[in-house]
Design a protein around this motif. Sequence first.
Motif, mmCIF file in Angstrom:
data_model
loop_
_atom_site.group_PDB
_atom_site.id
_atom_site.type_symbol
_atom_site.label_atom_id
_atom_site.label_comp_id
_atom_site.label_asym_id
_atom_site.label_seq_id
_atom_site.Cartn_x
_atom_site.Cartn_y
_atom_site.Cartn_z
ATOM 1 N N GLY A 130 -1.810 3.232 -16.365
ATOM 2 C CA GLY A 130 -2.570 2.244 -17.010
ATOM 3 C C GLY A 130 -1.984 0.930 -16.277
ATOM 4 O O GLY A 130 -2.675 -0.188 -16.314
ATOM 5 N N ASP A 131 -0.739 0.757 -16.059
ATOM 6 C CA ASP A 131 0.015 -0.202 -15.290
ATOM 7 C C ASP A 131 -0.495 -0.755 -14.012
ATOM 8 O O ASP A 131 -0.385 -1.825 -13.789
ATOM 9 N N GLU A 132 -1.212 0.276 -13.349
ATOM 10 C CA GLU A 132 -1.764 0.016 -12.190
ATOM 11 C C GLU A 132 -2.800 -1.091 -12.141
ATOM 12 O O GLU A 132 -3.212 -1.772 -11.189
ATOM 13 N N VAL A 133 -3.585 -1.188 -13.242
ATOM 14 C CA VAL A 133 -4.624 -2.327 -13.302
ATOM 15 C C VAL A 133 -4.219 -3.557 -13.307
ATOM 16 O O VAL A 133 -4.901 -4.635 -13.039
ATOM 17 N N ILE A 134 -2.749 -3.644 -13.675
ATOM 18 C CA ILE A 134 -2.403 -5.320 -13.785
ATOM 19 C C ILE A 134 -2.340 -6.067 -12.436
ATOM 20 O O ILE A 134 -2.982 -7.268 -12.261
ATOM 21 N N GLU A 135 -1.819 -5.301 -11.323
ATOM 22 C CA GLU A 135 -2.128 -6.216 -10.186
ATOM 23 C C GLU A 135 -3.535 -6.402 -9.686
ATOM 24 O O GLU A 135 -3.833 -7.505 -9.180
ATOM 25 N N VAL A 136 -4.499 -5.511 -9.898
ATOM 26 C CA VAL A 136 -5.868 -5.712 -9.870
ATOM 27 C C VAL A 136 -6.376 -7.051 -10.391
ATOM 28 O O VAL A 136 -7.164 -7.867 -9.916
ATOM 29 N N ALA A 137 -6.174 -6.908 -11.746
ATOM 30 C CA ALA A 137 -6.120 -8.145 -12.455
ATOM 31 C C ALA A 137 -5.943 -9.442 -12.043
ATOM 32 O O ALA A 137 -6.611 -10.489 -11.706
ATOM 33 N N LEU A 160 0.881 -9.235 -16.390
ATOM 34 C CA LEU A 160 -0.252 -9.990 -16.524
ATOM 35 C C LEU A 160 -0.093 -11.563 -16.422
ATOM 36 O O LEU A 160 0.445 -11.841 -17.126
ATOM 37 N N ASN A 161 -0.823 -11.854 -15.512
ATOM 38 C CA ASN A 161 -1.015 -13.380 -15.382
ATOM 39 C C ASN A 161 -1.965 -14.285 -16.446
ATOM 40 O O ASN A 161 -2.798 -14.436 -16.182
ATOM 41 N N THR A 162 -1.380 -14.128 -17.705
ATOM 42 C CA THR A 162 -2.103 -14.444 -18.783
ATOM 43 C C THR A 162 -2.387 -16.082 -18.881
ATOM 44 O O THR A 162 -3.429 -16.577 -19.264
ATOM 45 N N ILE A 190 -5.403 -4.894 -21.699
ATOM 46 C CA ILE A 190 -4.507 -4.600 -21.014
ATOM 47 C C ILE A 190 -3.152 -4.973 -21.656
ATOM 48 O O ILE A 190 -2.710 -6.043 -21.482
ATOM 49 N N GLN A 191 -2.909 -4.116 -22.529
ATOM 50 C CA GLN A 191 -1.699 -4.215 -23.651
ATOM 51 C C GLN A 191 -0.589 -3.348 -23.545
ATOM 52 O O GLN A 191 -0.681 -2.254 -22.938
ATOM 53 N N ASN A 192 0.787 -3.714 -23.992
ATOM 54 C CA ASN A 192 1.868 -2.856 -23.813
ATOM 55 C C ASN A 192 1.260 -1.607 -24.271
ATOM 56 O O ASN A 192 1.988 -0.200 -23.590
ATOM 57 N N ASP A 193 0.881 -1.342 -25.401
ATOM 58 C CA ASP A 193 0.684 0.011 -26.062
ATOM 59 C C ASP A 193 -0.139 0.965 -25.033
ATOM 60 O O ASP A 193 -0.171 2.074 -25.295
ATOM 61 N N PHE A 194 -1.108 0.387 -24.315
ATOM 62 C CA PHE A 194 -1.699 1.300 -23.288
ATOM 63 C C PHE A 194 -1.217 1.563 -21.913
ATOM 64 O O PHE A 194 -1.900 2.149 -21.109
#
Length: 201
Positions: free
Chosen positions: A24-31, A95-97, A9-13
């Motif tokens: 691809g950004d839609e997976v962030i809230e799921v994570a 992303l909540n790292t 889940i990286q900026n280039d993707f």
Amino acid sequence: MQALLLVDIQNDFVPGGALAVPRGDEVIEVANRLMPDYGLVVATQDWHPPDHLSFASQHAGRQVGDVIELNGVQQVLWPDHCIQNSPGAAFCEALNTGRIDEVVRKGTDRRIDSYSGFYDNGQPNNRNATGMHEMLQRRGVTAVDVMGLATDYCVRFTTIDAVELGYVTRLVVDGCRGVELKTGDCDRAVSELKHAGIDLV
Ligand code: VGL
Ligand code: ZN
């Protein structure tokens, strides 16, 4: 123990990045929503040297999307992406790292790509380990839920390796998006995983 594996889940993707996966950004809230539910959260990071041989730029006369043979395995050529320490290789800001317990980096060897978070793309009996399996064993993980980018490459290879290594493996379908070089690649990847005995959640 059950772990959540967050794949690349990286900026280039994500849209705007060098190898942007559509939506691809839609997976962030799921994570972000799922992380608190797991005993361990592991994130993989595609982490290439600037002259990585999966980059079309390293092969005169070749273009992005061409397929070549690299060390005896088929290699799709990509735009330069996820270069070590570059902004494109960083985890997405949203992303909540703070919830990530372990990071596994892959694709660090110039000569060989690494789609899976467990092993590089070498010949079947000659694949180098990333350290993921050892770490999960040490942490007492027996089951993994996998999600992230991209469905048809890194998520697919990571999930197959997880099930082959004996983890009870599930795919978080909502949390995946794919490159889809060819129409249907994502659907094909998901049905392949289903047939490999992976539960979709
Ligand atoms: C990936 C292509 C090249 C991925 C990484 O994360 O799926 N795809 N490098
Ligand atoms: Zn890569």
